[in-house]
Design an enzyme around this catalytic site. Sequence first.
Site, PDB file in Angstrom:
ATOM      1  N   TYR A 144     -21.055 -30.690 -85.791  1.00 11.18           N
ATOM      2  CA  TYR A 144     -22.724 -31.453 -85.599  1.00 11.18           C
ATOM      3  C   TYR A 144     -22.061 -32.588 -86.178  1.00 11.18           C
ATOM      4  O   TYR A 144     -22.435 -32.847 -87.241  1.00 11.18           O
ATOM      5  CB  TYR A 144     -23.218 -30.410 -86.537  1.00 11.18           C
ATOM      6  CG  TYR A 144     -25.037 -30.478 -86.671  1.00 11.18           C
ATOM      7  CD1 TYR A 144     -25.726 -31.265 -85.674  1.00 11.18           C
ATOM      8  CD2 TYR A 144     -25.754 -30.961 -87.741  1.00 11.18           C
ATOM      9  CE1 TYR A 144     -27.160 -31.465 -85.541  1.00 11.18           C
ATOM     10  CE2 TYR A 144     -26.988 -31.288 -87.786  1.00 11.18           C
ATOM     11  CZ  TYR A 144     -27.352 -31.692 -86.634  1.00 11.18           C
ATOM     12  OH  TYR A 144     -29.251 -32.294 -87.253  1.00 11.18           O
ATOM     13  N   LYS A 156     -27.851 -21.848 -77.435  1.00 12.04           N
ATOM     14  CA  LYS A 156     -27.170 -22.492 -76.820  1.00 12.04           C
ATOM     15  C   LYS A 156     -25.917 -21.511 -76.551  1.00 12.04           C
ATOM     16  O   LYS A 156     -25.080 -21.801 -75.880  1.00 12.04           O
ATOM     17  CB  LYS A 156     -25.645 -22.961 -78.596  1.00 12.04           C
ATOM     18  CG  LYS A 156     -27.222 -23.641 -79.374  1.00 12.04           C
ATOM     19  CD  LYS A 156     -26.607 -24.909 -78.897  1.00 12.04           C
ATOM     20  CE  LYS A 156     -27.249 -26.530 -79.906  1.00 12.04           C
ATOM     21  NZ  LYS A 156     -26.757 -27.849 -79.189  1.00 12.04           N
ATOM     22  N   ARG A 178     -33.987 -25.802 -76.555  1.00 11.99           N
ATOM     23  CA  ARG A 178     -34.432 -26.584 -77.463  1.00 11.99           C
ATOM     24  C   ARG A 178     -35.401 -25.498 -78.073  1.00 11.99           C
ATOM     25  O   ARG A 178     -35.536 -25.290 -79.669  1.00 11.99           O
ATOM     26  CB  ARG A 178     -34.867 -27.854 -77.443  1.00 11.99           C
ATOM     27  CG  ARG A 178     -34.144 -28.360 -76.975  1.00 11.99           C
ATOM     28  CD  ARG A 178     -32.804 -28.596 -78.503  1.00 11.99           C
ATOM     29  NE  ARG A 178     -31.938 -29.767 -77.627  1.00 11.99           N
ATOM     30  CZ  ARG A 178     -30.637 -29.763 -77.649  1.00 11.99           C
ATOM     31  NH1 ARG A 178     -30.598 -29.632 -79.360  1.00 11.99           N
ATOM     32  NH2 ARG A 178     -29.855 -31.149 -78.362  1.00 11.99           N
ATOM     33  N   GLU A 234     -33.256 -36.470 -78.224  1.00 17.07           N
ATOM     34  CA  GLU A 234     -33.828 -37.412 -79.188  1.00 17.07           C
ATOM     35  C   GLU A 234     -33.520 -38.615 -78.449  1.00 17.07           C
ATOM     36  O   GLU A 234     -35.080 -39.259 -78.497  1.00 17.07           O
ATOM     37  CB  GLU A 234     -32.787 -38.012 -79.383  1.00 17.07           C
ATOM     38  CG  GLU A 234     -31.190 -37.124 -80.279  1.00 17.07           C
ATOM     39  CD  GLU A 234     -29.964 -37.174 -80.659  1.00 17.07           C
ATOM     40  OE1 GLU A 234     -29.733 -38.130 -81.549  1.00 17.07           O
ATOM     41  OE2 GLU A 234     -28.971 -37.125 -80.145  1.00 17.07           O
ATOM     42  N   HIS A 275     -26.568 -38.484 -85.054  1.00 19.20           N
ATOM     43  CA  HIS A 275     -27.661 -37.404 -84.230  1.00 19.20           C
ATOM     44  C   HIS A 275     -28.017 -36.422 -85.185  1.00 19.20           C
ATOM     45  O   HIS A 275     -29.408 -36.202 -85.129  1.00 19.20           O
ATOM     46  CB  HIS A 275     -26.480 -36.670 -83.180  1.00 19.20           C
ATOM     47  CG  HIS A 275     -27.594 -35.481 -83.123  1.00 19.20           C
ATOM     48  ND1 HIS A 275     -28.252 -35.431 -81.625  1.00 19.20           N
ATOM     49  CD2 HIS A 275     -26.970 -33.654 -83.157  1.00 19.20           C
ATOM     50  CE1 HIS A 275     -28.316 -34.218 -80.924  1.00 19.20           C
ATOM     51  NE2 HIS A 275     -27.580 -32.881 -82.508  1.00 19.20           N
ATOM     52  N   ASP A 288     -23.109 -29.149 -73.916  1.00 16.48           N
ATOM     53  CA  ASP A 288     -23.461 -27.660 -74.456  1.00 16.48           C
ATOM     54  C   ASP A 288     -24.528 -27.630 -74.225  1.00 16.48           C
ATOM     55  O   ASP A 288     -25.556 -28.299 -74.866  1.00 16.48           O
ATOM     56  CB  ASP A 288     -23.003 -27.801 -76.332  1.00 16.48           C
ATOM     57  CG  ASP A 288     -23.291 -26.283 -76.943  1.00 16.48           C
ATOM     58  OD1 ASP A 288     -22.652 -25.678 -75.775  1.00 16.48           O
ATOM     59  OD2 ASP A 288     -23.643 -26.513 -77.946  1.00 16.48           O
ATOM     60  N   GLU A 301     -26.255 -31.887 -73.533  1.00 18.36           N
ATOM     61  CA  GLU A 301     -25.988 -32.707 -75.277  1.00 18.36           C
ATOM     62  C   GLU A 301     -24.284 -33.092 -74.405  1.00 18.36           C
ATOM     63  O   GLU A 301     -23.350 -32.143 -74.606  1.00 18.36           O
ATOM     64  CB  GLU A 301     -25.345 -31.538 -76.550  1.00 18.36           C
ATOM     65  CG  GLU A 301     -27.180 -31.200 -76.999  1.00 18.36           C
ATOM     66  CD  GLU A 301     -26.502 -30.270 -78.066  1.00 18.36           C
ATOM     67  OE1 GLU A 301     -27.441 -29.820 -79.109  1.00 18.36           O
ATOM     68  OE2 GLU A 301     -25.593 -29.686 -78.464  1.00 18.36           O
ATOM     69  N   GLN A 318     -34.243 -22.856 -80.113  1.00 19.55           N
ATOM     70  CA  GLN A 318     -33.292 -22.650 -80.573  1.00 19.55           C
ATOM     71  C   GLN A 318     -34.451 -22.746 -81.573  1.00 19.55           C
ATOM     72  O   GLN A 318     -33.882 -22.556 -83.396  1.00 19.55           O
ATOM     73  CB  GLN A 318     -32.967 -24.174 -80.363  1.00 19.55           C
ATOM     74  CG  GLN A 318     -31.495 -24.633 -81.480  1.00 19.55           C
ATOM     75  CD  GLN A 318     -30.898 -25.602 -81.594  1.00 19.55           C
ATOM     76  OE1 GLN A 318     -30.989 -26.357 -80.309  1.00 19.55           O
ATOM     77  NE2 GLN A 318     -30.386 -26.612 -82.130  1.00 19.55           N
ATOM     78  N   ASP A 328     -18.601 -24.626 -82.030  1.00 19.44           N
ATOM     79  CA  ASP A 328     -19.352 -26.568 -82.393  1.00 19.44           C
ATOM     80  C   ASP A 328     -19.542 -26.819 -83.974  1.00 19.44           C
ATOM     81  O   ASP A 328     -20.274 -25.962 -83.980  1.00 19.44           O
ATOM     82  CB  ASP A 328     -20.867 -25.946 -81.269  1.00 19.44           C
ATOM     83  CG  ASP A 328     -21.344 -27.667 -80.532  1.00 19.44           C
ATOM     84  OD1 ASP A 328     -20.595 -27.971 -80.143  1.00 19.44           O
ATOM     85  OD2 ASP A 328     -22.644 -27.240 -80.049  1.00 19.44           O
ATOM     86  N   GLU A 376     -20.817 -34.242 -75.607  1.00 21.93           N
ATOM     87  CA  GLU A 376     -19.962 -33.714 -76.879  1.00 21.93           C
ATOM     88  C   GLU A 376     -18.804 -33.743 -76.289  1.00 21.93           C
ATOM     89  O   GLU A 376     -18.787 -34.209 -74.475  1.00 21.93           O
ATOM     90  CB  GLU A 376     -19.909 -32.577 -77.424  1.00 21.93           C
ATOM     91  CG  GLU A 376     -21.250 -32.414 -77.477  1.00 21.93           C
ATOM     92  CD  GLU A 376     -21.559 -30.741 -78.734  1.00 21.93           C
ATOM     93  OE1 GLU A 376     -19.883 -30.232 -78.757  1.00 21.93           O
ATOM     94  OE2 GLU A 376     -22.537 -30.322 -78.419  1.00 21.93           O
ATOM     95  N   THR A 403     -22.398 -23.283 -71.347  1.00 21.34           N
ATOM     96  CA  THR A 403     -21.353 -24.700 -72.018  1.00 21.34           C
ATOM     97  C   THR A 403     -20.201 -24.841 -70.987  1.00 21.34           C
ATOM     98  O   THR A 403     -19.178 -24.345 -70.831  1.00 21.34           O
ATOM     99  CB  THR A 403     -20.480 -24.107 -73.371  1.00 21.34           C
ATOM    100  OG1 THR A 403     -21.134 -24.171 -74.281  1.00 21.34           O
ATOM    101  CG2 THR A 403     -19.850 -25.906 -74.191  1.00 21.34           C
TER     102      THR A 403
END
Length: 422
Positions: free
Chosen positions: A134, A259, A243, A370, A139, A239, A205, A246, A132, A207, A263
């Site tokens: 970033y 994570k 949080r 976000e 973001h 994904d 997420e 994490q 994965d 993606e 997925t």
Amino acid sequence: MHPNDLSLRSFVAVDPRSDFPIQNLPYGVFSTASQPAPRIGVAIGEYVLDLAALASAGLLEVAGDNVFAQGAINGFMALGLQTWSATRARISELLRHDNAELRDDAALRARALVPLHEATLHLPLTVAGFTDFYSSKEHASNVGALFRDNADPLLPNWLHIPIGYNGRASTVVVSGTAIRRPHGQLKEPGEAAPRFAQSLRLDFELEIGVVIGQGSAIGERLTEPQAEAMIFGFVLLNDWSARDIQQWEYVPLGPFQGKAFATSISPWIVTREALEPFRVAGPAQHPPPLDYLAQAGPNNYDLALEVELRSATMPAPATICATNFKFMYWSSVQQLLHHASSGCAMNVGDLLGSGTVSGPGPGQRGSLLEISANGAAPLALPGGESRGFLEDGDSVSLRGWCERDGIRIGFGAVEGTVRAAK
């Protein structure tokens, strides 16, 4: 005619708003009640075209033993770029409105064209490895401002390296698979010690996943043309992220259990060739990347993306994000170039997540982290509910498509519903 020609028409009726016109032909794996063995097909309108049935009838010849009668597309991908292109061209030819081979063979048509509502869609590939990235500057800046420094949210290496981490191939699941809320170590800032509990800050997420169709040897570096030729296609990818798990674990080595639990990917792999008309240049990169990451051509895609959220009590989903893959700072080709730059071997069936796709506007943020400012500004939903993070019973759907002159090359959807922790 090239399979991307906008004038092509199929003898299969396709709604103009369908994700799956003859110019798309995405690959997937499906089964039916009458034939429970999974096999490979392509989507056309509201049907799955059974490629194993076409091969058995002698209309689709591909090297290899029954590559379309398998429960994953890996064997077909291993045959390489020329086979991918020739096969797509032949499938397009068979589906054309003016080709009688399949159109006028009623018995074969009845076997080979399976209504989508009668098909069970499976994970389309055996995932060899999952990495994965970033790669959205927006973001990374949004997250950096929330967790570190609003004045300088990007870490010093971000503008030089496509940042990534190795995830878990074992928990990549197909759209429609329920997502169990995970447990993990949690520690809030005011707590003296961590505790083991269920995550309370579950997130999605948005993606795009890159499906690698050709491998590279250990110790081998790649050129831009080689990297591009290794990419078979793309999927939608969610994904899922815990949080709070994490936040406690990610320093010093990055995400792990926050994570690793799930997925989700879409059941259809849209080929790189089908997306070729939608290639665009990505954002200007300053400072210029090192030579091994330099790009001679445009490697981003004008690919619209949306996220819908529906709570257990909402009568209809609400769109909570609308963005575009073209905003990605680091392209898929650059991600692959960097991945192999140390001599890391790539395998057929590797899956590369783009990282969360966010755009410059407030409605273009590709995660609840976000959107809700880490829960400080909960998202208002129709009916009076609000969300800082996902609750049990919430369903999240991602959609994506490219569109030009009335032709829509889409991915369908990837959906997952949150279930209570065990």
